[in-house]
Design a protein around this motif. Structure first.
Motif, PDB file in Angstrom:
ATOM      1  N   PRO A 124       0.820  -1.222   0.000  1.00 50.40           N
ATOM      2  CA  PRO A 124       0.000   0.000   0.000  1.00 50.40           C
ATOM      3  C   PRO A 124       0.848   1.262   0.000  1.00 50.40           C
ATOM      4  CG  PRO A 124      -0.174  -1.155   2.110  1.00 50.40           C
ATOM      5  CD  PRO A 124       0.636  -2.014   1.204  1.00 50.40           C
ATOM      6  N   VAL A 184       0.174   5.485   0.348  1.00 49.98           N
ATOM      7  CA  VAL A 184      -0.825   6.511   0.653  1.00 49.98           C
ATOM      8  C   VAL A 184      -1.132   7.308  -0.614  1.00 49.98           C
ATOM      9  CG1 VAL A 184      -1.267   8.620   1.969  1.00 49.98           C
ATOM     10  CG2 VAL A 184      -0.181   6.660   3.085  1.00 49.98           C
ATOM     11  N   VAL A 203      -6.166   1.111  -4.510  1.00 50.88           N
ATOM     12  CA  VAL A 203      -6.061  -0.326  -4.272  1.00 50.88           C
ATOM     13  C   VAL A 203      -7.072  -1.028  -5.158  1.00 50.88           C
ATOM     14  CG1 VAL A 203      -7.616  -0.267  -2.274  1.00 50.88           C
ATOM     15  CG2 VAL A 203      -6.064  -2.209  -2.582  1.00 50.88           C
ATOM     16  N   VAL A 240      -6.200   4.549  -0.869  1.00 49.40           N
ATOM     17  CA  VAL A 240      -5.436   4.302   0.356  1.00 49.40           C
ATOM     18  C   VAL A 240      -5.182   5.626   1.072  1.00 49.40           C
ATOM     19  CG1 VAL A 240      -3.286   3.395   1.327  1.00 49.40           C
ATOM     20  CG2 VAL A 240      -4.339   2.263  -0.655  1.00 49.40           C
ATOM     21  N   VAL A 257      -1.153   3.746   5.786  1.00 48.18           N
ATOM     22  CA  VAL A 257      -0.570   2.421   5.944  1.00 48.18           C
ATOM     23  C   VAL A 257      -0.415   2.217   7.445  1.00 48.18           C
ATOM     24  CG1 VAL A 257       1.376   0.912   5.441  1.00 48.18           C
ATOM     25  CG2 VAL A 257       0.620   2.586   3.729  1.00 48.18           C
ATOM     26  N   PHE A 267      -4.087  -1.553   6.083  1.00 53.04           N
ATOM     27  CA  PHE A 267      -4.084  -0.199   5.530  1.00 53.04           C
ATOM     28  C   PHE A 267      -5.509   0.327   5.575  1.00 53.04           C
ATOM     29  CE2 PHE A 267      -4.596  -3.274   2.139  1.00 53.04           C
ATOM     30  CZ  PHE A 267      -5.591  -2.758   1.329  1.00 53.04           C
ATOM     31  N   LYS A 268      -5.627   1.651   5.571  1.00 53.33           N
ATOM     32  CA  LYS A 268      -6.941   2.291   5.617  1.00 53.33           C
ATOM     33  C   LYS A 268      -7.281   2.849   4.248  1.00 53.33           C
ATOM     34  CE  LYS A 268      -6.847   3.313  10.507  1.00 53.33           C
ATOM     35  NZ  LYS A 268      -7.111   4.287  11.569  1.00 53.33           N
ATOM     36  N   THR A 269      -8.576   2.871   3.961  1.00 56.84           N
ATOM     37  CA  THR A 269      -9.055   3.337   2.653  1.00 56.84           C
ATOM     38  C   THR A 269     -10.310   4.181   2.813  1.00 56.84           C
ATOM     39  OG1 THR A 269     -10.501   1.432   2.377  1.00 56.84           O
ATOM     40  CG2 THR A 269      -8.273   1.239   1.461  1.00 56.84           C
ATOM     41  N   PHE A 318      -1.637  -1.996  -6.059  1.00 53.49           N
ATOM     42  CA  PHE A 318      -1.891  -0.590  -5.758  1.00 53.49           C
ATOM     43  C   PHE A 318      -1.381   0.260  -6.914  1.00 53.49           C
ATOM     44  CE2 PHE A 318      -1.439  -2.999  -1.903  1.00 53.49           C
ATOM     45  CZ  PHE A 318      -2.455  -2.536  -1.098  1.00 53.49           C
TER      46      PHE A 318
END
Length: 154
Positions: A84, A86, A90, A105, A108, A114-116, A151
């Motif tokens: 991932p 930023v 993704v 994304v 991380v 990871f956040k989305t 990604f």
């Protein structure tokens, strides 16, 4: 120019009408239609396209299909990472099927998380949801569920 993440964050909470039937917010629906999205279609990739477009980024890779978006990134030699990044897109593949999902994304967390921000999802993490949501995702491959394909770094 505003970052793609800040733009995506503004849309968190946008809701769709049942069965990909449009959006509760008419302005959001008009913006989605301007990406090429049509009523009845899944909309995760179109949502990502909208955010990148509003951030002034190159959007030639985007297709309403997440997996076609991934193929376009390969075709146009857009960088693809297996980790991932930023601000990247993704791409998930549902098992080995033609179906996929996508998100942007935002963070991380560690090697496996990871956040989305994603369109067409829900609080359970579905790839066929009803809202723009912030999610924490896990790096998963080789399952019958959502597998990380890569990604796209735009």
């Amino acid at each position: 120019m505003e970052s793609v993440i800040n733009i995506a964050r503004k849309y968190v909470g946008q809701m769709e009408k049942p069965n990909n039937g449009g959006f509760v917010d008419a302005l959001f629906e008009a913006k989605m239609k301007a990406t090429g999205w049509q009523i009845g279609w899944a909309w995760c990739a179109s949502f990502a396209k909208l955010c990148f477009k509003e951030a002034g980024k190159d959007i030639k890779v985007f297709n309403p299909s997440a997996l076609e978006t991934f193929k376009n990134a390969q075709k146009y030699n857009v960088p693809i990472s297996d980790k991932p990044v930023v601000g990247s897109v993704v791409i998930f593949q549902h098992g080995n099927s033609w179906q996929g999902h996508t998100g942007i994304v935002t963070e991380v967390v560690d090697e496996k998380h990871f956040k989305t921000i994603e369109g067409n999802t829900n609080n359970d993490g579905s790839r066929e949801g009803n809202a723009v949501c912030e999610k924490t995702r896990v790096m998963v491959t080789g399952t019958n569920g959502l597998n990380v394909k890569g990604f796209i770094v735009i």
